[in-house]
Write a protein that holds these residues in place. Structure first.
Motif, mmCIF file in Angstrom:
data_model
loop_
_atom_site.group_PDB
_atom_site.id
_atom_site.type_symbol
_atom_site.label_atom_id
_atom_site.label_comp_id
_atom_site.label_asym_id
_atom_site.label_seq_id
_atom_site.Cartn_x
_atom_site.Cartn_y
_atom_site.Cartn_z
ATOM 1 N N TRP A 55 1.018 4.222 -2.819
ATOM 2 C CA TRP A 55 0.680 5.195 -2.683
ATOM 3 C C TRP A 55 2.246 6.623 -3.047
ATOM 4 O O TRP A 55 2.161 7.796 -3.680
ATOM 5 N N GLN A 66 0.852 -1.239 0.211
ATOM 6 C CA GLN A 66 0.171 0.089 0.032
ATOM 7 C C GLN A 66 1.056 1.069 0.199
ATOM 8 O O GLN A 66 0.446 2.411 -0.397
ATOM 9 N N TRP A 67 1.759 0.889 1.036
ATOM 10 C CA TRP A 67 2.838 2.540 0.606
ATOM 11 C C TRP A 67 3.852 2.551 -0.933
ATOM 12 O O TRP A 67 3.454 3.553 -0.997
#
Length: 473
Positions: A52, A48-49
């Motif tokens: 992003w 997820q990082w």
């Protein structure tokens, strides 16, 4: 030595300066606020990082360079915390002698007539027998719970909650206990993620863990605990997970224990916390008179798939939970990423999506539900899925020092109660035989405390039947 002592005094004065203390408190509050608003990298899934970062590269870069994405471990945060505790210790060092003096019965308001008569709030009570009036006032104060100190005839000091000034020490000292607890927890903490299927036994001392665990710096390197996952019970409402219970049987226990999200199973310093769940279907293959059976935990990769081999049959398989029809209708595709715990309840109905490749290059794909099979084009190799079970992702944590955190909380609470509720109250009563009166005054460690009612009762007791009404000096 004289120069060193002078430098130490200046440093202590700077650490206890009100403006510097306000600066530290505001800065630490700002750090806490940044950590609350900005996603912290350690708490975000790496995939997820990275997603992003791909969506907002400039913003993520600024957060990483400035340290806002890992603010609690930033060097500036450690500097602020260091100065905070140095300031705390300096304040305690400066206040301790005065606070201990405040607990003594012989320390407080003046007992000299001239000094007491000039003090604002002192009342004068006319009486024919000042010494007897002081004794009557002392009896009243003792009945009210005050400790009475009479250094000389006709002079008395009464104090209630005389140890309350030490509440300052308890409250500020509680931060040192919290610091000690945090250090001990960090130094003795072991943390590892275990992926355990229903019916599978797991030994915390041996593993295997799904990733390299965090080892304790002091004490035993790993906890010694053996448990079996009996059942994983996901529950959702309107497509949203509301509960994920895991029933565990710890070796040596007669009855199973149940762990839920935010409700770990705790055994001494070791706790088992539910972090997630997934599918663990049983795959069986047949090829040329040989076969193989294997429970496979569908732990997804970045593409949401799990890759494994059934060597006896020469099959390479990609698998992932199929999405329910209502999810597919939203245009998210059949090969979406991992199904969350909200979809696990309908896993048997939705099935497992598989893509199979044989040694000779043939491929096939489909959705298998319990009892279904998928065959090669020539029918000589068959993949079956007899049943589907669940697995649980459990965080195994072993740490010591939590009692120091509880002690810090309780000590700090006791300090606040002593300072704000059971604060020090003082009343002095002094006879003035030459003036035919008794002087009485009161003080407290909390601004706004009014002793008018108590002084009126002292005046009534001291004046006696033939006394005069009290009048301010």
């Amino acid at each position: 030595m004289s120069g060193a002592a002078d430098a130490l005094r200046r440093a202590r004065g700077a650490l206890t300066d009100r403006a510097f203390i306000v600066f530290l408190l505001v800065s630490l509050t700002a750090v806490w606020f940044v950590g609350l608003v900005v996603p912290q990298r350690l708490l975000v899934d790496p995939a997820q990082w990275e997603a992003w970062r791909a969506a907002s590269p400039r913003l993520v870069r600024i957060l990483e360079v400035s340290g806002a994405s890992d603010v609690y471990r930033a060097p500036g945060t450690y500097v602020l915390l260091g100065f905070f505790f140095l300031s705390l210790c300096a304040a305690l060092w400066d206040r301790l002698p005065r606070l201990f003096r405040r607990t003594r019965l012989d320390h407080g308001l003046p007992l000299e007539i001239a000094a007491l008569s000039r003090r604002a709030g002192t009342i004068s009570i006319g009486t024919a027998d000042p010494d007897r009036s002081v004794a009557s006032a002392c009896a009243l104060l003792e009945a009210e719970g005050y400790s009475v100190f009479v250094p000389a005839p006709g002079r008395a000091r009464a104090i209630r909650f005389r140890h309350a000034p030490l509440g300052f020490v308890l409250f500020h000292g509680s931060f040192l206990l919290l610091l000690a607890g945090a250090i001990v927890l960090h130094a003795t903490r072991f943390s590892g993620m275990a992926t355990v299927a229903e019916g599978e036994e797991f030994e915390t001392a041996a593993g295997p863990y799904s990733a390299r665990p965090q080892q304790a710096r002091f004490g035993r390197p790993r906890p010694s605990l053996v448990f079996t996952v009996l059942e994983v019970r996901p529950r959702s409402r309107a497509g949203h997970p509301v509960s994920l219970q895991v029933e565990l049987l710890v070796r040596g226990d007669a009855e199973p224990r149940v762990a839920d999200v935010n409700e770990p199973v705790t055994l001494g310093p070791t706790s088992l916390l539910v972090m997630g769940a997934g599918a663990a279907p049983l795959f069986a293959c047949e090829a040329g008179g040989v076969g193989e059976r294997m429970y496979v935990k569908l732990v997804p990769d970045r593409e949401g798939r799990t890759r494994f081999l059934l060597d006896a049959c020469g099959l390479e398989i990609l698998a992932r939970p199929a999405l329910p029809p209502e999810r597919e209708s939203r245009g998210q595709g059949v090969m979406l990423a991992t199904a969350g715990s909200a979809n696990l309840e309908g896993l048997a109905t939705a099935g497992i999506e598989v893509a199979v490749r044989g040694l000779d290059g043939w491929t096939s794909r489909g959705v298998l539900r319990p009892g279904d099979a998928l065959a090669s084009p020539d029918g000589k190799q068959i993949l079956r899925m007899p049943e589907v079970r669940y697995y649980a992702s459990l965080q195994v944590v072993d740490e010591r020092g939590g009692w120091l955190l509880w002690a810090g909380f309780l000590v700090g609470t006791a300090g606040l109660v002593m300072r704000l509720l059971l604060f020090r109250r003082e009343v002095v009563v002094v006879a003035d035989p030459d003036g035919g009166r008794v002087l009485a005054g009161a003080a407290a460690d909390v601004a706004g405390w009014r002793a008018d009612d108590l002084l009126d009762r002292i005046a009534g007791r001291a004046a006696g039947p033939a006394g005069e009404a009290p009048r301010p000096t």
